[in-house]
Design a protein around this motif. Structure first.
Motif, PDB file in Angstrom:
ATOM      1  N   ARG A   1       0.834  -1.385  -0.052  1.00  0.00           N
ATOM      2  CA  ARG A   1      -0.329   0.028  -0.404  1.00  0.00           C
ATOM      3  C   ARG A   1       0.944   1.597  -0.129  1.00  0.00           C
ATOM      4  NH1 ARG A   1      -4.909  -0.730   4.742  1.00  0.00           N
ATOM      5  NH2 ARG A   1      -6.224  -1.886   3.706  1.00  0.00           N
ATOM      6  N   HIS A   2       2.027   1.247   0.518  1.00  0.00           N
ATOM      7  CA  HIS A   2       3.006   2.588   0.927  1.00  0.00           C
ATOM      8  C   HIS A   2       4.434   2.203   1.436  1.00  0.00           C
ATOM      9  CE1 HIS A   2       2.529   6.401   1.581  1.00  0.00           C
ATOM     10  NE2 HIS A   2       4.124   6.370   1.706  1.00  0.00           N
ATOM     11  N   LEU A   3       5.087   2.849   0.843  1.00  0.00           N
ATOM     12  CA  LEU A   3       6.627   2.643   0.616  1.00  0.00           C
ATOM     13  C   LEU A   3       7.097   3.762   1.581  1.00  0.00           C
ATOM     14  CD1 LEU A   3       9.173   1.078   1.045  1.00  0.00           C
ATOM     15  CD2 LEU A   3       9.775   2.082  -2.217  1.00  0.00           C
ATOM     16  N   ARG A   4       7.739   3.776   2.150  1.00  0.00           N
ATOM     17  CA  ARG A   4       8.529   5.202   3.344  1.00  0.00           C
ATOM     18  C   ARG A   4      10.015   4.677   3.079  1.00  0.00           C
ATOM     19  NH1 ARG A   4       5.062   8.736   7.162  1.00  0.00           N
ATOM     20  NH2 ARG A   4       4.507   9.118   5.438  1.00  0.00           N
ATOM     21  N   LEU A   5      10.864   6.165   2.854  1.00  0.00           N
ATOM     22  CA  LEU A   5      12.083   5.261   3.211  1.00  0.00           C
ATOM     23  C   LEU A   5      12.496   6.973   3.903  1.00  0.00           C
ATOM     24  CD1 LEU A   5      13.324   4.641  -0.748  1.00  0.00           C
ATOM     25  CD2 LEU A   5      12.786   3.153   1.596  1.00  0.00           C
ATOM     26  N   ARG A   6      13.699   6.524   4.534  1.00  0.00           N
ATOM     27  CA  ARG A   6      13.829   7.926   5.598  1.00  0.00           C
ATOM     28  C   ARG A   6      15.413   7.634   6.124  1.00  0.00           C
ATOM     29  NH1 ARG A   6      10.451   9.762   4.043  1.00  0.00           N
ATOM     30  NH2 ARG A   6       8.688  10.688   5.395  1.00  0.00           N
ATOM     31  N   ALA A   7      16.655   8.219   5.554  1.00  0.00           N
ATOM     32  CA  ALA A   7      17.338   8.499   5.398  1.00  0.00           C
ATOM     33  C   ALA A   7      18.091   9.729   6.362  1.00  0.00           C
ATOM     34  CB  ALA A   7      18.647   8.344   4.822  1.00  0.00           C
ATOM     35  N   HIS A   8      18.745   9.817   7.915  1.00  0.00           N
ATOM     36  CA  HIS A   8      19.104  10.939   8.119  1.00  0.00           C
ATOM     37  C   HIS A   8      20.497  11.187   7.894  1.00  0.00           C
ATOM     38  CE1 HIS A   8      16.078  11.247  11.744  1.00  0.00           C
ATOM     39  NE2 HIS A   8      15.941  10.126  10.931  1.00  0.00           N
ATOM     40  N   THR A   9      20.363  12.028   7.477  1.00  0.00           N
ATOM     41  CA  THR A   9      22.409  12.664   7.606  1.00  0.00           C
ATOM     42  C   THR A   9      22.601  13.627   8.495  1.00  0.00           C
ATOM     43  OG1 THR A   9      21.433  14.501   5.382  1.00  0.00           O
ATOM     44  CG2 THR A   9      21.793  12.041   4.850  1.00  0.00           C
ATOM     45  N   GLY A  10      24.196  14.386   7.776  1.00  0.00           N
ATOM     46  CA  GLY A  10      24.384  15.716   8.388  1.00  0.00           C
ATOM     47  C   GLY A  10      23.843  17.086   7.453  1.00  0.00           C
ATOM     48  N   GLN A  11      23.055  16.310   6.212  1.00  0.00           N
ATOM     49  CA  GLN A  11      22.725  17.146   6.146  1.00  0.00           C
ATOM     50  C   GLN A  11      21.409  17.654   5.935  1.00  0.00           C
ATOM     51  OE1 GLN A  11      23.861  19.763   3.471  1.00  0.00           O
ATOM     52  NE2 GLN A  11      26.143  18.913   4.575  1.00  0.00           N
ATOM     53  N   GLY A  12      20.204  16.951   7.032  1.00  0.00           N
ATOM     54  CA  GLY A  12      19.151  16.748   7.701  1.00  0.00           C
ATOM     55  C   GLY A  12      18.511  15.645   6.893  1.00  0.00           C
ATOM     56  N   VAL A  13      17.394  15.453   6.863  1.00  0.00           N
ATOM     57  CA  VAL A  13      16.699  13.864   6.663  1.00  0.00           C
ATOM     58  C   VAL A  13      16.074  14.091   5.200  1.00  0.00           C
ATOM     59  CG1 VAL A  13      14.927  12.195   7.197  1.00  0.00           C
ATOM     60  CG2 VAL A  13      15.316  14.312   8.865  1.00  0.00           C
ATOM     61  N   TYR A  14      16.206  12.601   4.463  1.00  0.00           N
ATOM     62  CA  TYR A  14      15.740  12.726   3.334  1.00  0.00           C
ATOM     63  C   TYR A  14      14.757  11.321   3.295  1.00  0.00           C
ATOM     64  CZ  TYR A  14      19.154  16.019   1.658  1.00  0.00           C
ATOM     65  OH  TYR A  14      20.200  17.011   0.811  1.00  0.00           O
ATOM     66  N   GLY A  15      14.486  11.589   1.890  1.00  0.00           N
ATOM     67  CA  GLY A  15      13.392  10.455   2.358  1.00  0.00           C
ATOM     68  C   GLY A  15      12.414  10.350   0.991  1.00  0.00           C
ATOM     69  N   ALA A  16      11.478   9.395   0.775  1.00  0.00           N
ATOM     70  CA  ALA A  16      10.612   9.093   0.222  1.00  0.00           C
ATOM     71  C   ALA A  16       9.528   8.642   0.386  1.00  0.00           C
ATOM     72  CB  ALA A  16      11.251   8.728  -1.134  1.00  0.00           C
ATOM     73  N   ASP A  17       7.830   8.632  -0.025  1.00  0.00           N
ATOM     74  CA  ASP A  17       6.720   7.912  -0.002  1.00  0.00           C
ATOM     75  C   ASP A  17       6.165   7.746  -1.280  1.00  0.00           C
ATOM     76  OD1 ASP A  17       5.692   8.224   3.039  1.00  0.00           O
ATOM     77  OD2 ASP A  17       7.465  10.015   2.685  1.00  0.00           O
ATOM     78  N   ILE A  18       5.927   6.371  -1.192  1.00  0.00           N
ATOM     79  CA  ILE A  18       5.288   6.079  -2.966  1.00  0.00           C
ATOM     80  C   ILE A  18       4.139   5.081  -2.233  1.00  0.00           C
ATOM     81  CG2 ILE A  18       5.699   4.484  -4.692  1.00  0.00           C
ATOM     82  CD1 ILE A  18       8.063   5.081  -4.666  1.00  0.00           C
ATOM     83  N   PRO A  19       2.706   6.028  -3.005  1.00  0.00           N
ATOM     84  CA  PRO A  19       1.798   5.076  -2.127  1.00  0.00           C
ATOM     85  C   PRO A  19       1.625   4.310  -3.413  1.00  0.00           C
ATOM     86  CG  PRO A  19       1.071   7.733  -3.875  1.00  0.00           C
ATOM     87  CD  PRO A  19       2.892   7.621  -3.478  1.00  0.00           C
ATOM     88  N   PHE A  20       1.470   2.923  -2.893  1.00  0.00           N
ATOM     89  CA  PHE A  20       0.534   2.043  -4.320  1.00  0.00           C
ATOM     90  C   PHE A  20      -0.808   1.754  -3.924  1.00  0.00           C
ATOM     91  CE2 PHE A  20       5.251   0.014  -5.056  1.00  0.00           C
ATOM     92  CZ  PHE A  20       5.667   0.758  -4.813  1.00  0.00           C
ATOM     93  N   LYS A  21      -1.271   1.048  -5.212  1.00  0.00           N
ATOM     94  CA  LYS A  21      -2.451   1.477  -5.999  1.00  0.00           C
ATOM     95  C   LYS A  21      -2.567  -0.194  -5.973  1.00  0.00           C
ATOM     96  CE  LYS A  21      -3.641   5.166  -4.478  1.00  0.00           C
ATOM     97  NZ  LYS A  21      -4.915   5.204  -3.068  1.00  0.00           N
ATOM     98  N   PRO A  22      -3.954  -0.684  -5.868  1.00  0.00           N
ATOM     99  CA  PRO A  22      -3.464  -2.487  -6.646  1.00  0.00           C
ATOM    100  C   PRO A  22      -3.971  -2.555  -8.250  1.00  0.00           C
ATOM    101  CG  PRO A  22      -5.829  -1.757  -5.098  1.00  0.00           C
ATOM    102  CD  PRO A  22      -4.971  -0.668  -4.260  1.00  0.00           C
ATOM    103  N   GLY A  23      -4.033  -3.189  -9.375  1.00  0.00           N
ATOM    104  CA  GLY A  23      -3.896  -3.199 -10.807  1.00  0.00           C
ATOM    105  C   GLY A  23      -2.804  -2.965 -10.595  1.00  0.00           C
ATOM    106  N   LEU A  24      -2.271  -2.387 -11.997  1.00  0.00           N
ATOM    107  CA  LEU A  24      -1.275  -2.055 -12.449  1.00  0.00           C
ATOM    108  C   LEU A  24      -0.608  -0.564 -11.577  1.00  0.00           C
ATOM    109  CD1 LEU A  24       1.297  -2.704 -14.973  1.00  0.00           C
ATOM    110  CD2 LEU A  24      -0.563  -0.667 -16.320  1.00  0.00           C
ATOM    111  N   MET A  25       0.358  -0.599 -10.975  1.00  0.00           N
ATOM    112  CA  MET A  25       1.007   0.034 -10.228  1.00  0.00           C
ATOM    113  C   MET A  25       2.186   0.589 -11.059  1.00  0.00           C
ATOM    114  SD  MET A  25       0.902   1.849  -7.949  1.00  0.00           S
ATOM    115  CE  MET A  25       2.526   3.448  -7.599  1.00  0.00           C
ATOM    116  N   VAL A  26       2.500   1.417 -11.642  1.00  0.00           N
ATOM    117  CA  VAL A  26       3.669   1.853 -12.970  1.00  0.00           C
ATOM    118  C   VAL A  26       5.001   2.844 -11.821  1.00  0.00           C
ATOM    119  CG1 VAL A  26       5.058   2.817 -14.716  1.00  0.00           C
ATOM    120  CG2 VAL A  26       2.474   1.186 -14.161  1.00  0.00           C
ATOM    121  N   VAL A  27       6.094   2.487 -11.489  1.00  0.00           N
ATOM    122  CA  VAL A  27       6.583   3.404 -10.725  1.00  0.00           C
ATOM    123  C   VAL A  27       8.215   4.165 -11.776  1.00  0.00           C
ATOM    124  CG1 VAL A  27       8.617   3.614  -9.396  1.00  0.00           C
ATOM    125  CG2 VAL A  27       6.320   3.076  -8.359  1.00  0.00           C
TER     126      VAL A  27
END
Length: 683
Positions: A6-32
């Motif tokens: 349903r959802h992918l969340r990535l989080r990385a803490h660095t000396g330059q701050g917090v970096y990350g990504a959020d990808i909401p997924f849906k049923p059926g054909l899902m293209v990233v």
């Protein structure tokens, strides 16, 4: 069976701050969609990592994810300047067989939390707060797929899978692991496109593991039949061993008695007993002949009766001597009766002691079992604590005896509580103590039993003595001689031994008949397991797979040879031409088409029949080997169809100007990564 991301969340803490990504997924054909080297593989591999499936592609957990989540990431897209990753984690929200959602968190890099720790929150990511309850599990370690705290035990239940035990090398069995099934559901870019099930790990020792994975995924009867056959053969071997053990034990019990066992085959026969083969015991006659137990017992009883009824070898009828003899016998009878009463009292006391001690032994055994279970649970806690779990702090405050949580208000503030490691040490000492108690108690019970047997034997002797003395007393005017009395005593003892042997023989006979009867049932069940392994339902599934496979190859413009020459083998369930592996003689681009068609075909079979397929499929960069746009567009159309529950995920770097026309008119979800996947975010 169901699995949706349903959802992918990535989080990385660095000396330059917090970096990350959020990808909401849906049923059926899902293209990233993302440009090359911008994080597409990071997203796909993070899903594998979060689900503890990295052993599909590597032996090192964190090597499953890219360096952007593990070591360094680009924080400035223009200058490509990098910064060190101080800590990072992956959170995947998934939906299981029940339709419920759960969030799975796994740390890639962290000072305190190990990559082998997996934290599960029940519920969707949108409702996740710092107060949401969670449970910690471990993965990638011994017990990860079998222990109560093993993550793949939880994941299998969440998906609705019951992972089977299968025949393995060296005559043992081993579980089919999730990493051996997911190559049919998840094609990773780096190693997954070398062939169907290209990245299949074989560490479990399961024989023909690729074939077994397909059998499990399609829930083929042949797989269950193999398991049934395996279990029945194991039970038959156990029956054979029990037969041999029982026979040898009974034969040994006759050693030194002058008797022998006959009529019992050394190996478990196909039918037993029969008219000419049944268990008998014979006694040596003194010569070379052996007398059957029944005949020996009958002869003993007859001789005893004859002596007791006959007036032979009588003593002289002297009145004075007879009176003196009668007085002596009366005195001995009184002494024997007094001794008999004393022995009976000891008998009763010993029996009560034995019953009481046996109850105590059972209590100690139960306590030991509880302590061993406590030890296993606390060792799991220690394992989780070493991986960085904080849930162990809560569990360590549970009472190790009653398992209730100890409220802090009951304890003075300055009294330290035991840590999980302290509890493990304490429980181990308790186990040693109780094992010692069990050994002492068992030895005491055994000693009392031996003494009780001796007392019972003494009681029997006294009863015989009293009876013999009474016989002497009553027969003073013509009673039997001492020699006759001695013979009577001997015969009574012999009768007792023969009857005891006869009773044990009857029990032994019943035991063997039970084993033989069960062996007949097991062997009949083995014969009933279809010898022609594949069931009609299996063949229907394989024919459906072949139809789907060939139909897709036509749509994908497979060109190496005629599609009509392809069959899905009933031996290994792989596509073949003229009984040869299809991928051994086709072009690289057609090999990619074969993988598309086969894996999507498995999903389509799962939608038509009852199978273990979760309706989930991931292709990481499926347009390998410069596959034609025409072929790729056909694959997207095929993936967009099917039932509403399926989820087919494509991660691709296909240019948007060609991708969008391909998706036009299709039910789909397109997530476009603009720039680098990991971007500055606020926590």
């Amino acid at each position: 069976m169901n699995l949706n991301v349903r959802h992918l969340r990535l989080r990385a803490h660095t000396g330059q701050g917090v970096y990350g990504a959020d990808i909401p997924f849906k049923p059926g054909l899902m293209v990233v969609r993302a440009e090359n080297s911008r994080g597409k593989s990071t997203a796909v591999q993070s899903i594998l990592f979060a689900l503890g499936l990295e052993r599909m592609i590597t032996t090192r957990p964190t090597s499953a994810v890219t360096s952007a989540m593990r070591d360094r990431l680009i924080y400035d897209a223009d200058s490509k300047a990098e910064t060190e990753v101080l800590s990072s984690r992956v959170i995947v929200e998934i939906e299981g067989a029940s339709g419920n959602a759960a969030c799975v968190t796994r740390w890639v890099a962290d000072d305190t939390l190990s990559p082998n720790l997996v934290r599960v929150h029940e519920g969707p990511l949108s409702e996740l707060t710092s107060d949401t309850p969670f449970v910690d599990y471990y993965v990638g370690r011994s017990g990860g797929a079998s222990s109560e705290r093993g993550f793949h035990v939880w994941l299998a239940e969440f998906i609705g899978w019951d992972m089977p035990e299968l025949p393995a090398r060296e005559g043992r069995t081993s579980q089919l692991y999730m990493e051996q099934v997911f190559p049919l559901l998840f094609v990773e870019q780096r190693r997954g496109w070398g062939g169907i099930q290209a990245q299949m790990p074989v560490f479990s020792g399961v024989t023909e593991v690729r074939k077994r994975a397909v059998e499990f995924l399609l829930s083929l009867d042949v797989g269950r039949q193999d398991l049934t056959r395996q279990r029945l053969r194991a039970e038959e071997a156990e029956l054979v061993a029990s037969w041999q053990v029982a026979t040898q034990a009974f034969a040994r019990s006759l050693d030194g008695t002058g008797m022998r066992l006959d009529g019992v085959p050394s190996r478990l026969p196909s039918a037993w007993p029969t008219e000419d083969r049944q268990a008998t015991v014979s006694e040596a006659s003194g010569g070379e002949e052996w007398v059957p137990l029944d005949a020996a017992l009958a002869a003993c009883v007859a001789e005893l009766a004859a002596l007791e009824n006959a007036n032979v070898e009588q003593v002289a009828d002297d009145s004075a001597a007879e009176n003196e003899r009668a007085a002596q016998i009366s005195g001995r009878i009184i002494e024997a009766l007094d001794e008999s009463r004393r022995i009976r009292a000891i008998d009763l006391a010993l029996r009560e002691d034995i019953l009481r001690d046996e109850a105590e032994v059972r209590t100690v055994e139960h306590r030991l079992a509880a302590l061993r279970e406590d030890l296993r649970q606390h060792q799991d806690v220690v394992t989780l604590q070493k991986l960085g779990s904080t849930i162990s702090e809560q569990m360590s405050s549970d009472c190790p005896v009653c398992h209730q949580h100890l409220p802090s208000t009951l304890l003075p503030g300055d009294v330290p509580t035991m840590t999980p490691s302290d509890s493990v040490d304490y429980i181990k000492k308790q186990i040693l103590l109780f094992e010692s108690m069990l050994g002492d108690s068992s030895s005491a019970v055994e000693a009392k039993r031996e003494r009780w047997i001796s007392v019972r034997s003494r009681s029997d002797d006294l009863a015989l003595t009293v009876q013999a003395l009474r016989d002497d007393l009553l027969g003073r005017s013509g009673g039997p001689s001492a020699a006759t009395v001695a013979r009577v005593v001997q015969l009574r003892d012999r009768e007792k031994r023969l009857r005891a042997t006869a009773e044990r023989l009857a029990e032994f006979q019943i035991r063997l008949e039970t084993l033989a009867a069960r062996a007949v049932e097991v062997r009949a069940a083995l014969r009933a397991v279809p010898s022609d392994d594949l069931s009609d339902e299996d063949r229907k599934k394989l024919r459906a797979l072949q139809r789907s496979f060939v139909d897709q190859l036509k749509a994908y413009d497979f060109g190496s040879f005629s599609n009509e020459m392809i069959v899905v083998s009933e031996d290994d369930y792989l596509p073949r031409r003229d009984n040869f592996d299809l991928q051994a003689d086709i072009s690289a681009s057609d090999s990619v088409r074969v993988i598309w068609a086969y894996l999507l075909g498995l999903l389509e079979v799962g939608e038509q029949f009852s199978t273990n397929h979760p309706g989930f499929l991931v292709f990481d960069e499926p347009k390998q080997q410069s596959a034609k746009d025409f072929s790729f567009a056909a694959l997207l159309r095929r993936a967009a169809g099917g039932t509403a529950g399926r989820q087919v995920v494509f991660a691709t770097s296909e240019p948007l100007e060609t991708l969008r026309p391909m998706l036009e008119g299709l039910s789909h979800t397109l997530h476009v990564v603009d720039g680098y996947l990991l971007q500055r975010v606020s926590e």
